[in-house]
Design a protein around this motif. Structure first.
Motif, PDB file in Angstrom:
ATOM      1  N   ARG A 117      90.193  91.879  32.614  1.00 23.84           N
ATOM      2  CA  ARG A 117      88.855  92.336  32.525  1.00 23.84           C
ATOM      3  C   ARG A 117      88.401  94.062  32.316  1.00 23.84           C
ATOM      4  O   ARG A 117      89.318  94.401  33.838  1.00 23.84           O
ATOM      5  CB  ARG A 117      87.827  91.568  32.795  1.00 23.84           C
ATOM      6  CG  ARG A 117      87.134  91.645  34.301  1.00 23.84           C
ATOM      7  CD  ARG A 117      86.034  90.908  34.703  1.00 23.84           C
ATOM      8  NE  ARG A 117      85.798  91.331  35.398  1.00 23.84           N
ATOM      9  CZ  ARG A 117      85.230  90.650  36.897  1.00 23.84           C
ATOM     10  NH1 ARG A 117      85.219  89.613  36.377  1.00 23.84           N
ATOM     11  NH2 ARG A 117      85.154  90.834  37.596  1.00 23.84           N
ATOM     12  N   ARG A 118      87.559  94.027  31.898  1.00 21.24           N
ATOM     13  CA  ARG A 118      87.390  95.997  32.380  1.00 21.24           C
ATOM     14  C   ARG A 118      86.763  96.363  33.023  1.00 21.24           C
ATOM     15  O   ARG A 118      87.002  96.743  34.460  1.00 21.24           O
ATOM     16  CB  ARG A 118      86.271  95.868  30.735  1.00 21.24           C
ATOM     17  CG  ARG A 118      85.721  97.586  30.904  1.00 21.24           C
ATOM     18  CD  ARG A 118      87.422  98.502  29.988  1.00 21.24           C
ATOM     19  NE  ARG A 118      86.659  99.438  30.486  1.00 21.24           N
ATOM     20  CZ  ARG A 118      85.828 101.390  30.017  1.00 21.24           C
ATOM     21  NH1 ARG A 118      85.489 100.452  29.270  1.00 21.24           N
ATOM     22  NH2 ARG A 118      85.784 102.651  30.440  1.00 21.24           N
ATOM     23  N   ALA A 119      85.542  95.361  34.398  1.00 19.86           N
ATOM     24  CA  ALA A 119      85.477  95.781  35.296  1.00 19.86           C
ATOM     25  C   ALA A 119      85.667  94.636  36.267  1.00 19.86           C
ATOM     26  O   ALA A 119      86.460  93.961  36.664  1.00 19.86           O
ATOM     27  CB  ALA A 119      83.652  94.663  35.184  1.00 19.86           C
ATOM     28  N   LYS A 120      85.471  95.714  36.782  1.00 18.07           N
ATOM     29  CA  LYS A 120      86.388  95.837  38.266  1.00 18.07           C
ATOM     30  C   LYS A 120      86.043  94.658  39.529  1.00 18.07           C
ATOM     31  O   LYS A 120      85.186  93.408  38.310  1.00 18.07           O
ATOM     32  CB  LYS A 120      85.835  96.810  39.228  1.00 18.07           C
ATOM     33  CG  LYS A 120      84.589  96.172  39.916  1.00 18.07           C
ATOM     34  CD  LYS A 120      84.309  97.644  40.754  1.00 18.07           C
ATOM     35  CE  LYS A 120      82.604  98.092  41.621  1.00 18.07           C
ATOM     36  NZ  LYS A 120      82.642  96.980  42.396  1.00 18.07           N
ATOM     37  N   PRO A 121      87.233  93.745  39.879  1.00 19.55           N
ATOM     38  CA  PRO A 121      87.007  92.486  40.695  1.00 19.55           C
ATOM     39  C   PRO A 121      85.912  92.377  41.778  1.00 19.55           C
ATOM     40  O   PRO A 121      86.067  93.534  41.978  1.00 19.55           O
ATOM     41  CB  PRO A 121      87.852  91.610  40.790  1.00 19.55           C
ATOM     42  CG  PRO A 121      88.767  92.952  40.903  1.00 19.55           C
ATOM     43  CD  PRO A 121      88.011  93.882  40.634  1.00 19.55           C
ATOM     44  N   ALA A 122      84.165  91.672  41.882  1.00 22.73           N
ATOM     45  CA  ALA A 122      84.215  91.418  43.204  1.00 22.73           C
ATOM     46  C   ALA A 122      84.525  90.287  43.731  1.00 22.73           C
ATOM     47  O   ALA A 122      84.559  90.294  44.880  1.00 22.73           O
ATOM     48  CB  ALA A 122      82.750  91.757  42.778  1.00 22.73           C
ATOM     49  N   TYR A 123      84.155  89.130  43.754  1.00 22.98           N
ATOM     50  CA  TYR A 123      84.380  87.531  43.489  1.00 22.98           C
ATOM     51  C   TYR A 123      85.581  87.029  43.849  1.00 22.98           C
ATOM     52  O   TYR A 123      86.448  87.505  42.615  1.00 22.98           O
ATOM     53  CB  TYR A 123      84.075  86.271  42.716  1.00 22.98           C
ATOM     54  CG  TYR A 123      84.131  85.381  42.980  1.00 22.98           C
ATOM     55  CD1 TYR A 123      83.615  84.481  44.543  1.00 22.98           C
ATOM     56  CD2 TYR A 123      84.956  84.213  42.125  1.00 22.98           C
ATOM     57  CE1 TYR A 123      83.703  83.960  44.655  1.00 22.98           C
ATOM     58  CE2 TYR A 123      84.718  83.457  42.740  1.00 22.98           C
ATOM     59  CZ  TYR A 123      84.256  82.577  43.821  1.00 22.98           C
ATOM     60  OH  TYR A 123      84.634  81.266  44.107  1.00 22.98           O
ATOM     61  N   MET A 124      86.673  86.777  44.678  1.00 30.00           N
ATOM     62  CA  MET A 124      87.881  87.301  44.896  1.00 30.00           C
ATOM     63  C   MET A 124      88.527  88.622  44.664  1.00 30.00           C
ATOM     64  O   MET A 124      89.239  87.902  44.464  1.00 30.00           O
ATOM     65  CB  MET A 124      88.678  85.917  43.761  1.00 30.00           C
ATOM     66  CG  MET A 124      87.661  84.386  44.529  1.00 30.00           C
ATOM     67  SD  MET A 124      89.454  82.918  44.335  1.00 30.00           S
ATOM     68  CE  MET A 124      87.769  81.876  44.497  1.00 30.00           C
ATOM     69  N   ARG A 125      88.015  89.226  45.308  1.00 27.34           N
ATOM     70  CA  ARG A 125      88.602  90.593  44.863  1.00 27.34           C
ATOM     71  C   ARG A 125      90.109  90.723  45.654  1.00 27.34           C
ATOM     72  O   ARG A 125      90.880  91.962  45.405  1.00 27.34           O
ATOM     73  CB  ARG A 125      87.879  91.957  44.867  1.00 27.34           C
ATOM     74  CG  ARG A 125      86.922  91.913  46.446  1.00 27.34           C
ATOM     75  CD  ARG A 125      86.288  92.688  46.589  1.00 27.34           C
ATOM     76  NE  ARG A 125      85.413  93.027  48.008  1.00 27.34           N
ATOM     77  CZ  ARG A 125      84.796  92.086  48.484  1.00 27.34           C
ATOM     78  NH1 ARG A 125      84.366  90.868  47.727  1.00 27.34           N
ATOM     79  NH2 ARG A 125      84.734  92.042  49.949  1.00 27.34           N
TER      80      ARG A 125
ATOM     81  N   GLU B   9      78.770  89.878  38.900  1.00 26.54           N
ATOM     82  CA  GLU B   9      79.803  88.981  39.090  1.00 26.54           C
ATOM     83  C   GLU B   9      79.351  90.097  40.936  1.00 26.54           C
ATOM     84  O   GLU B   9      79.516  90.843  41.085  1.00 26.54           O
ATOM     85  CB  GLU B   9      80.627  88.725  39.197  1.00 26.54           C
ATOM     86  CG  GLU B   9      82.523  88.746  40.199  1.00 26.54           C
ATOM     87  CD  GLU B   9      83.528  89.083  39.550  1.00 26.54           C
ATOM     88  OE1 GLU B   9      83.958  87.924  38.580  1.00 26.54           O
ATOM     89  OE2 GLU B   9      83.850  89.006  40.618  1.00 26.54           O
ATOM     90  N   GLU B  85      82.010  97.428  46.406  1.00 24.77           N
ATOM     91  CA  GLU B  85      83.615  96.242  46.431  1.00 24.77           C
ATOM     92  C   GLU B  85      83.148  94.761  46.258  1.00 24.77           C
ATOM     93  O   GLU B  85      83.448  94.801  45.158  1.00 24.77           O
ATOM     94  CB  GLU B  85      84.497  96.906  46.851  1.00 24.77           C
ATOM     95  CG  GLU B  85      84.479  96.475  48.458  1.00 24.77           C
ATOM     96  CD  GLU B  85      85.295  96.259  48.812  1.00 24.77           C
ATOM     97  OE1 GLU B  85      86.187  96.863  48.360  1.00 24.77           O
ATOM     98  OE2 GLU B  85      85.787  95.214  50.332  1.00 24.77           O
ATOM     99  N   TYR B 127      85.099  81.200  50.382  1.00 26.90           N
ATOM    100  CA  TYR B 127      84.836  80.748  48.904  1.00 26.90           C
ATOM    101  C   TYR B 127      84.939  79.214  49.346  1.00 26.90           C
ATOM    102  O   TYR B 127      84.834  78.183  48.213  1.00 26.90           O
ATOM    103  CB  TYR B 127      85.964  81.567  47.669  1.00 26.90           C
ATOM    104  CG  TYR B 127      85.672  82.844  47.886  1.00 26.90           C
ATOM    105  CD1 TYR B 127      84.149  83.766  47.430  1.00 26.90           C
ATOM    106  CD2 TYR B 127      87.454  83.219  47.866  1.00 26.90           C
ATOM    107  CE1 TYR B 127      85.098  85.099  47.276  1.00 26.90           C
ATOM    108  CE2 TYR B 127      87.085  85.050  47.875  1.00 26.90           C
ATOM    109  CZ  TYR B 127      85.791  85.888  48.000  1.00 26.90           C
ATOM    110  OH  TYR B 127      85.809  86.772  47.566  1.00 26.90           O
TER     111      TYR B 127
END
Lengths: 244, 244
Positions: A117-125, B9, B85, B127
């Motif tokens: 997806r476009r947006a950077k990951p936060a959850y589980m990054r 997120e 982040e 998590y």
């Protein structure tokens, strides 16, 4: 002396990789120190796989020799009490003297996770590769089949390794899409250095249209690392299981 | 002024929860500061749900009013450049003036993740809830059906909330087992304070045999918080989606 096989789970984010090295913290060192401090011996552990910096494991296997009197079934809890929160021993069992976690391995299973997806990951990054470009999932699935079977995987090997043969048999390669997550599971009798990350990166390049899916067979035959795709980042990789 | 709806997120591990508060870092404050610094306004955001400390979100929704000239489709990347982040804006869209992220919500979907094995979690440790006791998964699935439908959920509400009615309709409750992971998905028109965590904790208590699955109906009717199970820890909870 008893030979103990342990199954280890870790979050590799903070570590310089599995293998003990100078001036950087490794999983091997932290686990060896924990066991040594428990048994009051100078323990060396043999890992099945030298995972790279940032790579995770849910089922790394290692073995070590010990004279400790602690019963095998009590070892995981006793070792875990001396481990940081990102490393844990799931299982311990006594094995025959000739068991060697690396040489006796008959296969391994890895997962590779892509957040598309476009947006950077936060959850589980720390557990994904971020791919902000549109991916053609069907093209990736179709191309992935060419990796199955026995091939010389020289084109999918990073330099710096010195194994006798670069022929490996990929037994399974599965791609699963769940929303914006694409997960790859790959199982083989063994893997060359960075092989899973180069296969994952090549499949991403196919999904983006930078490599044609129909070229995979030819790329494998070329044995030319330059023709395969990018090496996907360490964070998405997880050693799931080692077979004996 | 434009009313902007954003989907956020976050990894809640480091935060004292969604809601802005003195002397502790909240998601709301960090997102408000990022948007304010971008638009040079004093932005207040309205969240759909005040998630607790340590709770995560893959689909929190919020809205805010702004005079900025930045095109809506460019907002996520522009805001994300000013966010740490562990927080990311996935989507932004302009909505009508009367859209209110909290009051207009017609339902929410949460997930709750349990790691059911002896050894402590390392990979994905932030998590999951760790349950080291054997769980009877079939008993949990069977008991979970009693939560479906419209009930007064007072027995599954933590004190400290002051909502008008404690009647909620649970539209879906699904339990999935994958190896040592048990995942619960629950969807309702709304949730009382700590309702998902008390339902998850009660299902774990049923799995352990500390509460009989057949008692759920009676516990709901009793409206007595003392009769329901433990409040499961924040780490396993994730706000997946908000419906409008």
């Amino acid at each position: 002396m008893r030979n103990i096989k342990i199954v280890i789970e870790y979050d590799g984010t903070r570590y310089a990789g599995w293998q003990r090295q100078k001036n950087a913290m490794s999983i091997q060192e932290v686990v060896e120190d924990a066991i040594s401090s428990l048994t009051k011996e100078d323990i060396t552990i043999i890992g099945s796989s030298r995972t790279d910096a940032g790579v995770h494991a849910r089922g790394q296997v290692a073995n070590f020799f010990t004279d400790t009197k602690i019963p095998t079934e009590k070892l995981p809890q006793a070792i875990n009490a001396r481990l940081p929160e990102d490393i844990t021993v799931i299982l311990a069992e006594e094995v025959s003297d000739n068991f060697h976690a690396r040489y006796c391995s008959r296969g391994k299973r890895y997962s590779y996770t892509i957040l598309n997806r476009r947006a950077k990951p936060a959850y589980m990054r720390n557990y994904v590769m971020h791919c902000p470009y549109a991916l053609d999932f069907e093209a990736m699935v179709k191309a992935s089949r060419a990796f199955l079977g026995k091939h010389d995987f020289s084109a999918f090997r990073a330099s710096g390794s010195s194994v006798k043969t670069s022929v490996r048999t990929v037994r399974q390669l599965e791609l699963i899409k769940d929303g914006d997550i694409i997960k790859m599971f790959i199982e083989a009798d063994g893997f060359l250095y960075n092989m899973v990350r180069i296969i994952a990166g090549t499949l991403v390049d196919i999904g983006r249209g930078r490599i044609a899916g129909s070229e995979i067979e030819e790329i494998i035959l070329s044995k030319d690392r330059e023709r395969a795709g990018q090496t996907a980042p360490a964070s998405g990789l997880c050693l799931e299981k080692v077979y004996y």
